[in-house]
Design a protein around this motif. Sequence first.
Motif, PDB file in Angstrom:
ATOM      1  N   MET A 127       0.846  -1.186   0.000  1.00 41.62           N
ATOM      2  CA  MET A 127       0.000   0.000   0.000  1.00 41.62           C
ATOM      3  C   MET A 127       0.884   1.239   0.000  1.00 41.62           C
ATOM      4  SD  MET A 127      -2.870   1.103   2.835  1.00 41.62           S
ATOM      5  CE  MET A 127      -3.860  -0.358   2.485  1.00 41.62           C
ATOM      6  N   ALA A 128       0.497   2.266  -0.745  1.00 43.06           N
ATOM      7  CA  ALA A 128       1.276   3.475  -0.813  1.00 43.06           C
ATOM      8  C   ALA A 128       1.252   4.186   0.537  1.00 43.06           C
ATOM      9  CB  ALA A 128       0.719   4.398  -1.889  1.00 43.06           C
ATOM     10  N   THR A 129       2.340   4.953   0.802  1.00 43.69           N
ATOM     11  CA  THR A 129       2.424   5.706   2.039  1.00 43.69           C
ATOM     12  C   THR A 129       1.302   6.729   2.116  1.00 43.69           C
ATOM     13  OG1 THR A 129       4.814   5.426   2.094  1.00 43.69           O
ATOM     14  CG2 THR A 129       3.896   7.184   3.439  1.00 43.69           C
ATOM     15  N   THR A 130       0.649   6.794   3.258  1.00 43.56           N
ATOM     16  CA  THR A 130      -0.453   7.719   3.466  1.00 43.56           C
ATOM     17  C   THR A 130      -0.067   8.722   4.543  1.00 43.56           C
ATOM     18  OG1 THR A 130      -2.089   6.061   2.854  1.00 43.56           O
ATOM     19  CG2 THR A 130      -2.869   7.909   4.157  1.00 43.56           C
ATOM     20  N   GLN A 131      -0.465   9.957   4.358  1.00 43.28           N
ATOM     21  CA  GLN A 131      -0.194  11.008   5.328  1.00 43.28           C
ATOM     22  C   GLN A 131      -0.790  10.645   6.682  1.00 43.28           C
ATOM     23  OE1 GLN A 131      -2.526  14.591   4.935  1.00 43.28           O
ATOM     24  NE2 GLN A 131      -0.741  15.864   5.340  1.00 43.28           N
ATOM     25  N   GLN A 132      -0.038  10.937   7.766  1.00 41.95           N
ATOM     26  CA  GLN A 132      -0.558  10.681   9.095  1.00 41.95           C
ATOM     27  C   GLN A 132      -1.809  11.524   9.342  1.00 41.95           C
ATOM     28  OE1 GLN A 132       2.565  11.262  11.966  1.00 41.95           O
ATOM     29  NE2 GLN A 132       3.476   9.270  11.551  1.00 41.95           N
ATOM     30  N   HIS A 133      -2.713  10.980  10.138  1.00 45.29           N
ATOM     31  CA  HIS A 133      -3.971  11.652  10.441  1.00 45.29           C
ATOM     32  C   HIS A 133      -4.358  11.302  11.870  1.00 45.29           C
ATOM     33  CE1 HIS A 133      -6.014   7.769  10.233  1.00 45.29           C
ATOM     34  NE2 HIS A 133      -5.298   7.521   9.152  1.00 45.29           N
ATOM     35  N   PRO A 134      -5.358  11.982  12.430  1.00 49.22           N
ATOM     36  CA  PRO A 134      -5.689  11.763  13.840  1.00 49.22           C
ATOM     37  C   PRO A 134      -6.712  10.661  14.101  1.00 49.22           C
ATOM     38  CG  PRO A 134      -6.918  13.638  13.018  1.00 49.22           C
ATOM     39  CD  PRO A 134      -6.022  13.181  11.883  1.00 49.22           C
ATOM     40  N   TYR A 135      -7.195   9.975  13.077  1.00 48.78           N
ATOM     41  CA  TYR A 135      -8.326   9.061  13.254  1.00 48.78           C
ATOM     42  C   TYR A 135      -7.867   7.656  13.629  1.00 48.78           C
ATOM     43  CZ  TYR A 135     -10.231  12.988  10.707  1.00 48.78           C
ATOM     44  OH  TYR A 135     -10.558  14.254  10.305  1.00 48.78           O
ATOM     45  N   ALA A 136      -8.349   7.174  14.770  1.00 48.34           N
ATOM     46  CA  ALA A 136      -7.990   5.838  15.235  1.00 48.34           C
ATOM     47  C   ALA A 136      -9.174   4.892  15.278  1.00 48.34           C
ATOM     48  CB  ALA A 136      -7.364   5.914  16.635  1.00 48.34           C
ATOM     49  N   ARG A 137     -10.418   5.459  15.315  1.00 45.31           N
ATOM     50  CA  ARG A 137     -11.619   4.626  15.464  1.00 45.31           C
ATOM     51  C   ARG A 137     -12.656   5.104  14.452  1.00 45.31           C
ATOM     52  NH1 ARG A 137     -11.633   2.163  20.578  1.00 45.31           N
ATOM     53  NH2 ARG A 137     -13.903   2.210  20.751  1.00 45.31           N
ATOM     54  N   TYR A 138     -12.723   4.410  13.336  1.00 44.15           N
ATOM     55  CA  TYR A 138     -13.610   4.797  12.233  1.00 44.15           C
ATOM     56  C   TYR A 138     -14.805   3.863  12.168  1.00 44.15           C
ATOM     57  CZ  TYR A 138     -15.219   4.908   7.314  1.00 44.15           C
ATOM     58  OH  TYR A 138     -15.986   4.947   6.166  1.00 44.15           O
ATOM     59  N   VAL A 139     -16.016   4.450  12.138  1.00 49.21           N
ATOM     60  CA  VAL A 139     -17.253   3.682  11.995  1.00 49.21           C
ATOM     61  C   VAL A 139     -18.017   4.202  10.779  1.00 49.21           C
ATOM     62  CG1 VAL A 139     -19.462   3.068  13.047  1.00 49.21           C
ATOM     63  CG2 VAL A 139     -17.407   3.239  14.472  1.00 49.21           C
ATOM     64  N   ALA A 140     -18.450   3.297   9.913  1.00 46.94           N
ATOM     65  CA  ALA A 140     -19.236   3.646   8.729  1.00 46.94           C
ATOM     66  C   ALA A 140     -20.676   3.205   8.939  1.00 46.94           C
ATOM     67  CB  ALA A 140     -18.658   2.962   7.488  1.00 46.94           C
ATOM     68  N   ILE A 141     -21.630   4.110   8.661  1.00 42.86           N
ATOM     69  CA  ILE A 141     -23.040   3.737   8.719  1.00 42.86           C
ATOM     70  C   ILE A 141     -23.706   4.091   7.394  1.00 42.86           C
ATOM     71  CG2 ILE A 141     -23.120   4.002  11.218  1.00 42.86           C
ATOM     72  CD1 ILE A 141     -24.602   6.599  10.891  1.00 42.86           C
ATOM     73  N   GLY A 142     -24.744   3.342   7.037  1.00 42.01           N
ATOM     74  CA  GLY A 142     -25.405   3.613   5.766  1.00 42.01           C
ATOM     75  C   GLY A 142     -26.135   2.408   5.210  1.00 42.01           C
ATOM     76  N   ASP A 143     -26.185   2.358   3.865  1.00 41.54           N
ATOM     77  CA  ASP A 143     -26.937   1.330   3.158  1.00 41.54           C
ATOM     78  C   ASP A 143     -26.006   0.494   2.287  1.00 41.54           C
ATOM     79  OD1 ASP A 143     -26.426   3.055   0.989  1.00 41.54           O
ATOM     80  OD2 ASP A 143     -28.375   4.035   1.192  1.00 41.54           O
ATOM     81  N   SER A 144     -26.501   0.032   1.136  1.00 35.44           N
ATOM     82  CA  SER A 144     -25.744  -0.922   0.324  1.00 35.44           C
ATOM     83  C   SER A 144     -24.440  -0.367  -0.221  1.00 35.44           C
ATOM     84  CB  SER A 144     -26.617  -1.428  -0.831  1.00 35.44           C
ATOM     85  OG  SER A 144     -27.094  -0.344  -1.619  1.00 35.44           O
ATOM     86  N   GLN A 145     -24.404   0.940  -0.540  1.00 33.98           N
ATOM     87  CA  GLN A 145     -23.152   1.497  -1.050  1.00 33.98           C
ATOM     88  C   GLN A 145     -22.054   1.388   0.002  1.00 33.98           C
ATOM     89  OE1 GLN A 145     -22.580   2.121  -4.045  1.00 33.98           O
ATOM     90  NE2 GLN A 145     -24.214   3.223  -5.081  1.00 33.98           N
TER      91      GLN A 145
END
Length: 266
Positions: A1-19
């Motif tokens: 995987m390509a190097t990604t810029q550091q960011h502050p997010y440690a706990r990501y939750v996705a909510i939604g539908d089929s997409q």
Amino acid sequence: MATTQQHPYARYVAIGDSQTEGLGDGDEEHGYRGWADRLAEILAAGHPDFTYANLAVRGRRTARIKAEQLGPALALKPDLVTVMAGMNDLVRPGFDVARVAADVEEMFTELTAAGARVATVTFPDIGRVSPLARRALPRVLDLNARIRAAADRHGVVVLDTFPHRITTDPRLWSNDRMHASPLGHARIAAGMADALGVAGQESWMSPLPPLAPVSVLGAVTAEARWFAGFMGPWMWRRVRGRSSGDGREAKRPALEAVIAAGHERA
């Protein structure tokens, strides 16, 4: 995987539908990946303790997303949440844009009040994807405007797909024209990462090479096949009061580590 810029997010939750569940990017046998999984893979490269949950379920309308997914999302104490909701409402008779927008804003309100960074999307001109959906354009414009306004009130990040013609390129859509293709999911993930300020994702808007011209007969044949193979069965489910999500549960209900594209730590 390509190097990604550091960011502050440690706990990501996705909510939604089929997409957000990922339909169009995988299959029933091997599972679905989708833009939220792909976004998690991008973000995992920029934080050593990153974890991710996906509570989305296909077929869910906005009110049900709020009723079933908002509470569990808050319980996970995320610092980043993506909310994609409204399309399943928009394509049905009796669409109440004020009610849908109010439900979306209520989710924005509760998630941001809990301290999460929230990101959402607007919808593209779906009439350019499927000619039968052209009459839905006023609904799309109205809902998008309300989403943008609610996002502005709550400091929510918006991936605004509508202005970008690339989002209606047929190669970004699966054969059912209802869900993104693997390429489309990859573009959404990169676009969301770009909206969140992760460097190196700007190319999500880049155009694809021109498509070969299609004859009138070819276009008519394609429309007939699409209607018989996808639109017809979708309408039949609606008539029977059924949903593709009946009996379904979230594919990833707990926060888990992401270590590589499509793979999880054991």
